[in-house]
Design an enzyme around this catalytic site. Structure first.
Site, PDB file in Angstrom:
ATOM      1  N   HIS A  53      14.078 -41.631  18.056  1.00 15.46           N
ATOM      2  CA  HIS A  53      14.073 -40.865  16.822  1.00 15.46           C
ATOM      3  C   HIS A  53      15.507 -40.625  16.374  1.00 15.46           C
ATOM      4  CE1 HIS A  53       9.717 -39.106  17.129  1.00 15.46           C
ATOM      5  NE2 HIS A  53       9.770 -40.419  17.273  1.00 15.46           N
ATOM      6  N   GLU A  55      17.355 -37.975  15.911  1.00 15.41           N
ATOM      7  CA  GLU A  55      18.166 -37.058  16.711  1.00 15.41           C
ATOM      8  C   GLU A  55      18.645 -37.716  17.999  1.00 15.41           C
ATOM      9  OE1 GLU A  55      14.803 -34.491  14.867  1.00 15.41           O
ATOM     10  OE2 GLU A  55      15.178 -36.594  15.386  1.00 15.41           O
ATOM     11  N   MET A 165      -2.567 -63.286 -21.055  1.00 21.42           N
ATOM     12  CA  MET A 165      -3.243 -63.883 -22.197  1.00 21.42           C
ATOM     13  C   MET A 165      -4.760 -63.864 -21.942  1.00 21.42           C
ATOM     14  SD  MET A 165      -0.591 -64.361 -23.920  1.00 21.42           S
ATOM     15  CE  MET A 165      -1.329 -65.110 -25.376  1.00 21.42           C
ATOM     16  N   ARG A 209       9.521 -61.261   0.500  1.00 21.05           N
ATOM     17  CA  ARG A 209      10.249 -62.502   0.802  1.00 21.05           C
ATOM     18  C   ARG A 209      11.762 -62.344   0.702  1.00 21.05           C
ATOM     19  NH1 ARG A 209       5.796 -63.646  -2.226  1.00 21.05           N
ATOM     20  NH2 ARG A 209       6.906 -63.686  -4.208  1.00 21.05           N
ATOM     21  N   PRO A 294      -6.540 -55.471 -14.812  1.00 18.41           N
ATOM     22  CA  PRO A 294      -6.951 -54.287 -15.568  1.00 18.41           C
ATOM     23  C   PRO A 294      -8.189 -53.576 -15.029  1.00 18.41           C
ATOM     24  CG  PRO A 294      -7.334 -56.310 -16.823  1.00 18.41           C
ATOM     25  CD  PRO A 294      -6.493 -56.677 -15.662  1.00 18.41           C
ATOM     26  N   THR A 295      -9.097 -54.309 -14.385  1.00 17.78           N
ATOM     27  CA  THR A 295     -10.315 -53.665 -13.891  1.00 17.78           C
ATOM     28  C   THR A 295      -9.999 -52.710 -12.747  1.00 17.78           C
ATOM     29  OG1 THR A 295     -11.685 -55.559 -14.515  1.00 17.78           O
ATOM     30  CG2 THR A 295     -12.599 -54.040 -12.896  1.00 17.78           C
TER      31      THR A 295
END
Length: 359
Positions: A53, A55, A165, A209, A294-295
């Site tokens: 950790h 510390e 589109m 990546r 979008p769904t």
């Protein structure tokens, strides 16, 4: 008593916590600075779960001689035995004089117990809650307090709010700089959620990546989750064949069809997003990035299951027949999903807005 120099050192400890930004999940990101007689003698960060950790690393950096020093740590020292011994015990054993903390740990096995153990040992303690300390561990706090990860939705859209589109073509709405920025948000996430429609249309890898996000030569790949109610994703999909863990989340009563990939049912019909997020929290996921069409984006927004929206806006128009940012069949203005702007920045030719739910 908090002094002016304390704030400077404490902020430096929070900056050190960023050393574990891409690698220490499911643990919180923690940084530590040790100061004696006005001189920094030790620095440390928590890099990986199961390893030292912050510390402990700072004490080692100081040559283990920290008697009488002041310790500045971005999160309350842990007070229980997990994969490693309690940091509170290590600080007591090191005979430090004072500990200053930037955030109380919400974990029920800590939650003030770390500071209490230090005080019982005669060590002076100070708690100075810093917003930047809260921010770097917002996902960890969400998982502990709400039993769900922090949910961050990423969308790239045109000026007229279109994401593809009508044919589904979406490469590329934004420029290379914006796409490189997305790598940062992926790298710090524990899981990436997308929908089967996105996989079938774009066949993405959804991997990290960029070598900038390697830690000690290794890039940690987040769990990639596909919400696929009817298990439509084919076995040759790119994200199933690029290495790294994958979870196919589907509806009940559907038989797994892709060998060697984890499957799990969530709900009878469409995937239960609340149940999915609870499962990810149980797996130790602190931050989740939603990269979807979008769904699915609309489903998260409509359910209120989001904490941030990263909206990349490109200076172009895709037209009225193009696909919307989110499927939200709203009728009245009172139904609108509100948000506030946390910040915005130009990235290449595009603009990135960081939005929070309207309170």
């Amino acid at each position: 008593m908090i002094q002016d120099s304390d704030l400077m050192y404490l902020r430096a400890a929070v900056e050190l916590a960023a050393g574990g930004l891409y690698s220490c999940t499911p643990n919180p990101r923690v940084g530590c600075l040790i100061v004696r007689e006005g001189r920094v003698i030790g620095r440390g960060a928590h890099i990986r779960a199961g390893e030292g950790h912050a510390e402990i690393n700072a004490i080692a950096d100081a040559g283990r001689d920290v008697a009488g020093a002041t310790v500045y740590v971005s999160l309350e020292p842990c007070a229980f035995h997990g994969r490693t011994p309690p940091c509170s015990e290590a600080l007591v054993a090191a005979n430090v004089r004072r500990v200053v903390v930037a955030m109380r740990d919400p974990h029920p096995q800590v939650a003030g117990a770390g500071l209490a153990q230090l005080r019982q040992a005669g060590i002076d303690t100070e708690l100075r809650e810093l917003p930047e300390a809260q921010d770097i561990n917002a996902g960890y706090a969400s998982r502990i307090r709400r039993q769900r990860p922090l949910v961050r939705i990423k969308v790239a859209a045109s000026l007229d709010g279109r994401t593809a589109m009508a044919s589904g073509e979406s490469r590329w709405i934004t420029g290379p700089e914006a796409r490189a920025d997305v790598q940062y948000w992926r790298a710090r996430s524990c899981a990436i959620i997308t929908g089967s429609g996105t996989v079938l249309t774009d066949d993405p890898q959804l991997t990290v990546r960029d070598a900038r996000f390697a830690v000690q030569g290794d890039i940690r790949q987040p769990l990639r989750v596909v919400t696929d109610t009817g298990l439509r994703v084919p076995a040759d999909a790119a994200l199933l064949n690029t290495g790294g863990p994958v979870l196919l989340a589907h509806g009940a009563g559907v038989e797994p069809v892709v060998a060697g990939v984890e499957h799990m049912a969530f709900g009878q019909g469409p995937v239960d997003l609340s149940g999915l997020l609870a499962e990810l929290a149980a797996r130790g996921c602190n931050e989740v990035l939603v990269e979807a069409g979008p769904t699915l984006v609309g489903a998260f927004l409509a359910a209120g299951l989001w904490d941030e929206l990263l909206l990349y806006v490109a200076p172009k128009l895709l037209g009225s027949d193009a696909r919307p940012l989110a499927q939200l069949p709203l009728i009245a203005m009172g139904e609108a999903v509100g948000a506030t702007i946390r910040d915005f920045v130009q990235i290449g030719d595009d603009l990135r807005l960081r939005l929070l739910p309207e309170s």
